[in-house]
Design an enzyme around this catalytic site. Structure first.
Site: not given
Length: 813
Positions: A235, A231-233
């Site tokens: 997300a 994941t993006d941080w």
């Protein structure tokens, strides 16, 4: 080998150990399983340098990071059109990761530049998916050649910073496949990044982190991706659904909360063990790969890396204009250098990509080191860019009067563009525009050097003699620019994005950044030059444009067959000759044009390019191979790329608006377009895109989309939920209190003398972060239960909300 070992080790784990690996240990590290020999490994930000934080960690670029070489941003290196240069930059960054014991570098970003207003465009390559994909693949291959992983990001349709964590990208399937997924597809197929980072946003109402369609069906099933999805941080939306979808690793740490949710889901039968095992095996394989390539005591050559950064900056400069050959500077001529950016350059963007450079060159020092004498004036106050300081301008004019040449360093200050927020205009600061106009009035022999991350308007473009676009050139940018100005390097950069005349001319003007809930990609495939060419719209500088200190001649275009057959290839060969008096490099661009399509298509699309270094009088023959995808469009009805049969032109140009050679060819088609014709015949706004601004009717976009348009904005009285943001709740009492606390916290963290751009970024990010993400990234300060309590209070359920907020305190007592 590591794949089978990962399977064996996973089989030896307890359920709790498996679940624990599915989220980070902290901001940057993965969890270990010591008894099985699996160590904690570190990932950290790129994409144009290493941002390793040794102490307090954050993902916003706030806290100190270790020194690393800051290479030019992607907006700059894309203009090099140089695959080999990107590979070498990647290899250098891989070496720095080896020294600092970093396993995965988080980059590159290949999101398409849908609008020049996107605040993070400096991190992305291009408005064109072919160029973006090719350069990303080269960078990835360079990094991974050193045994360091990469993370291709932000997958997918994340083309703005406004409400990036919650917005629903409403995009038709053809545009999604041809424009927004294509660069990811190319990079995956040509480079196999160790990881792919899924984006924050939703597509068709579903968070990408929850989407089996995007993370498994397309990414792994269609493209053959063999790595891990992270994941993006912050997300992660629904962790259990994410595992089902193919989202392997949640970052940063959820402090064990989502690990427990995974355990409960397996125990209840909501998540099957086989699915969890597949996820864990991919994580274990990443750890094993990292451990295998670790090199204790490795040290990179900082001098060599800085020299590469300087070379990359010079090769990425784009000479937009050079009337009268004012550049390069003539030896012995009198000169004035104006603008604070000459001494304190704008060399990188703000946010998670912010690098702590090992050193920083400036053009002022580099010109002096090159033996150039000049008068200098500040011209503007960088701390007050919106205020034209007449005293500084008059001082600049005095320095410029009577000189043989004047160099003005100008552009966009950090407060104008950053991760976390989008620009609202294309204008440069008033102090910069006013300075350029005033100096030109006293000395027309003026050249402007632009330092910025994205296109701007240039109301003074006709008044200046030369414009050198440096973008954000990294720590060697000052010397790289001086190399070009002095003629030690012949500029060879070409624009990787169009510079429009006005914001209203951009195809997404009416639909960027969208409503409070959705953003509609109504322009469909008409992004960048595809739109400007289709609409016949004048631009300031076209895609692919870039001048040189020499001249080039194109000749002899030959195709190796007269008909393109499905599943085959076509070779286009032509010759480029340096007809000038100095050594130089030319980027030859190959476009394909459908001459009589029944579908709406861009007049031309980039399908190949080569960069050639030529001595004076030297000629080289280039051969570029084309395939099915070079002629195809995405057929949404047939759910695949297809070739429309008929007449095409292969065009060779020095830009999208400077076509030098062309040859016709007939292509064998799939015959699938017939099923689309009844729909396409009703899409007149797409068949003939026109008007300023471009205005696509609701009915046509809905028809192309294949469904009704979702509600674009929050409705009055609509309940808040865990995905609501503080900005959504700003009219409630709890929302007002929390926003005030956020602003107070930002000031406390950043200090009173913080840079305006950093404050803008931090405030915008926190205001538009959903409550679930605030909880996930709070390090346990706000639990998911407490986050739900805030939502309950905002929805008027005060007692229920207070009980949830007090849950943590009761536990402590």
């Amino acid at each position: 080998m590591n794949k089978s070992l990962a399977r064996e080790l996973t089989a030896q784990m307890t359920l709790e150990e498996k679940a624990s690996l599915c989220s980070g240990l902290d901001t940057w590290r993965l969890k270990p399983v010591g008894r099985l020999g699996l160590n904690s490994i570190m990932v950290t930000d790129g994409p144009h340098g290493l941002r390793k934080q040794p102490e307090e960690a954050d993902h916003l670029g706030l806290n100190k990071s270790l020194p690393a070489v800051c290479f030019p941003a992607a907006s700059a290196t894309a203009c090099s059109f140089d695959r080999d240069l990107l590979f070498r930059i990647g290899a250098a960054m891989g070496e720095e990761c080896l020294q600092e014991n970093v396993a995965v570098l988080l980059g590159p970003g290949v999101n398409i530049k849908r609008s020049p207003l996107c605040g993070r465009n400096f991190e992305y390559f291009s408005e064109d998916p072919f160029l973006a994909g090719e350069l990303a693949a080269s960078l990835i291959n360079g990094v991974q050649s050193k045994g360091i992983g990469t993370s291709l990001k932000h997958y997918a349709a994340n083309n703005q910073e406004s409400r990036r964590m919650t917005v629903d990208s409403v995009v038709d399937e053809r545009a999604l496949r041809e424009i927004y997924l294509s660069a990811f597809e190319t990079a995956v197929k040509k480079a196999q990044p160790w990881t792919v980072m899924c984006s924050y946003n939703r597509i068709a109402g579903e968070y990408v982190s929850d989407s089996r369609r995007f993370l498994t069906d397309i990414l792994r099933g269609e493209w053959g991706f063999d790595g891990l999805v992270v994941t993006d941080w912050g997300a992660c939306n629904d962790r259990v659904q994410g595992v089902r979808a193919g989202c392997d690793l949640e970052m940063p740490s959820s402090n064990g909360y989502n690990d427990k949710e995974i355990v409960k889901a397996v125990e209840s039968g909501a998540l099957d063990m086989e699915t969890l095992d597949a996820t864990v095996e991919r994580i274990v394989r990443l750890i094993l790969d990292a451990q295998e390539h670790k090199k204790e005591g490795y040290a990179y050559d900082e001098n060599a890396h800085h020299a590469l950064a300087r070379k990359a900056a010079a090769q990425s400069c784009v000479l937009l204009k050079n009337d009268g050959g004012i550049l390069p500077l003539k030896a012995g001529s009198s000169l004035a250098v104006i603008g604070q950016f000459a001494k304190t350059p704008r060399y990188q963007g703000e946010g998670s990509s912010h690098i702590n450079p090992t050193r920083l060159d400036c053009a002022f020092d580099a010109l002096q080191a090159g033996g150039v004498s000049f008068d200098y004036a500040d011209g503007y106050d960088s701390n007050k860019p919106d205020e034209a300081n007449e005293a500084l301008i008059e001082e600049a004019c005095a320095a410029a009067r009577g000189k043989d040449a004047v160099l003005i360093f100008a552009g966009l200050p950090p407060a104008y563009e950053s991760e976390g927020f989008d620009r609202t205009k294309l204008d440069m600061p008033a102090s910069h525009d006013r300075l350029i106009e005033a100096v030109c009035a006293v000395n027309p022999n003026t050249a402007v050097v632009l330092q910025l991350g994205a296109p701007v308007t240039m109301p003074w473009a006709e008044q200046v003699k030369a414009i050198l676009l440096a973008y954000l050139g990294g720590q060697g940018g000052g010397s790289g620019v001086a190399d070009v100005l002095l003629g030690d390097v012949n500029p060879s950069g070409k624009l990787a994005e169009t510079f429009p005349l006005a914001l209203r001319d951009t195809p997404s003007y009416l639909n960027f950044p969208g409503g409070t809930k959705t953003v509609e990609y109504r322009e469909s495939i008409y992004v960048g030059y595809r739109y400007y060419d289709a609409a016949g719209k004048e631009v300031l500088y076209p895609f692919g444009h870039g001048l040189s200190y020499t001249t080039f001649e194109y000749s002899g275009l030959r195709l190796n067959r007269t008909r393109f057959l499905k599943g085959g290839t076509l070779e286009a060969s032509f010759t480029v000759k340096n007809t000038g008096s100095v050594r130089g490099a030319e980027v030859a661009e190959l476009y394909v044009r459908a001459k009589a399509s029944k579908l709406f298509r861009a007049p031309r699309e980039l399908k190949g390019f080569e960069k050639l270094m030529l001595e004076p009088g030297e000629a080289k023959t280039v051969t570029i191979e084309l395939n099915d995808r070079s002629f195809s469009y995405y057929n949404a009805e047939g759910a695949r790329f297809a070739v429309e049969g008929g007449a095409y032109a292969v065009e060779i140009g020095a830009s999208s608006r400077d076509i030098r050679l062309n040859a016709d060819i007939d292509a064998e088609g799939d015959g699938l377009e017939g099923a689309l014709l009844p729909l396409y015949e009703t899409l007149s706004a797409y068949a003939r895109p026109a008007g300023t601004p471009l205005n696509i009717p609701n009915a046509e976009f809905s028809a192309l989309l294949g469904r009704s348009l979702p509600v674009a904005n929050r409705q009055k009285g609509e309940p808040f939920n865990i995905n609501s943001t503080l900005k959504d709740m700003d009219r409630t009492l709890i929302g007002k209190i929390m926003l005030a606390q956020v602003k107070k916290m930002a000031k406390g963290m950043l200090g009173d003398d913080v840079d305006e751009g950093l404050m803008n970024m931090f405030s915008a990010m926190l205001a538009e972060m959903p409550i679930r993400s605030i909880a996930a990234m709070s390090g346990g300060a706000l639990t998911p239960t407490q986050g739900q309590g805030l939502i309950d209070i905002a929805n008027g359920r005060l007692l229920t909300g207070v009980k949830k907020l007090m849950a943590k305190e009761k536990k402590k007592a």
